[in-house]
Design an enzyme around this catalytic site. Sequence first.
Site, mmCIF file in Angstrom:
data_model
loop_
_atom_site.group_PDB
_atom_site.id
_atom_site.type_symbol
_atom_site.label_atom_id
_atom_site.label_comp_id
_atom_site.label_asym_id
_atom_site.label_seq_id
_atom_site.Cartn_x
_atom_site.Cartn_y
_atom_site.Cartn_z
ATOM 1 C CG HIS A 1 -6.097 -6.398 -0.832
ATOM 2 N ND1 HIS A 1 -4.929 -6.852 -1.402
ATOM 3 C CD2 HIS A 1 -5.732 -5.750 0.308
ATOM 4 C CE1 HIS A 1 -3.901 -6.500 -0.640
ATOM 5 N NE2 HIS A 1 -4.365 -5.829 0.399
ATOM 6 C CG HIS B 1 -5.102 -4.844 8.167
ATOM 7 N ND1 HIS B 1 -5.221 -6.186 7.874
ATOM 8 C CD2 HIS B 1 -4.162 -4.340 7.309
ATOM 9 C CE1 HIS B 1 -4.394 -6.493 6.876
ATOM 10 N NE2 HIS B 1 -3.748 -5.384 6.522
ATOM 11 C CG HIS C 1 -1.964 -1.056 1.191
ATOM 12 N ND1 HIS C 1 -3.259 -0.857 0.787
ATOM 13 C CD2 HIS C 1 -1.872 -2.378 1.492
ATOM 14 C CE1 HIS C 1 -3.933 -2.001 0.846
ATOM 15 N NE2 HIS C 1 -3.106 -2.942 1.274
#
Length: 282
Positions: free
Chosen positions: A173, A110, A59
């Site tokens: 994603h 996350h 990312h």
Amino acid sequence: MKVKVISVLEDNYMYLVIEESTRDAVAVDAAVPRRLLEIIRKEDVVLRAILTTHHHWDHARGNEELAQLFPGLRVFGADERIGALTHKVTHGQELTFGAIRVRCLFTPCHTSGHMCYFMWEDDSPDAPALFSGDTLFVGGCGQFFEGTAEQMHTNLTQILGTLPKDTKVFCGHECTVRNLKFALKVEPENEMVKEKLAWARQRDDEDLPTVPSTLQEEFLYNPFLRVTEEPVQRFTGRTDPVEVLRTLRSERDNFKKPKERPNPQAMLAFDWGLFGPFLEKK
């Protein structure tokens, strides 16, 4: 405000958000600079800033190179581990890029420094956009690498789940088919899951993206947003929403794991064109 969806690596998305009156642009999760530069040239825009959702290489890998190519480029994020970071943002902070307004939404789980970005233009008939990184996916949510089920529950119900229902969801994603296969296991009688899965499979067959969805749609088929629904609770054997979410994530982590995944560094090398000379010789 125009959003360019850019597929990179194995299944990642990065985005270029264009302010159409000025032709200024903001990138979200600029992982592959070479590909981003192609889009910037094609669209004839000027890159003003990068918004990075989290520090993971798929990312944020392009930040340093882009910062060198564009002196004065601003790089926003909430984690010191983000490369080339120039502006550390906090929850609720608002940014302005021409007519584009951005609200930063802190969603740790996350990663401990994950930030989502909610974008809109005042007096525009278009729906707002959410760039949710690896917190909320189409039909799923991110893995709890650096956080807890309690945090993700807060992220999904109190922070992202309370946004306007017409908000377009642009995630990090392309994993919609896998997510919806799991959703169908959780709720085998849910007609919305069946319809969305059939649609996603068709898109996948045609090599087309499944983003964006809308927040309103997600509440109909995404099990991680449906933790108070009786079928989802029955599947998990839990009734407390946080425990339902925790069990769902555990079940999803063990659901038909791919046997082999391409080496991430190799995929990145392909996107950078590093294998080009070798392929040309053949």
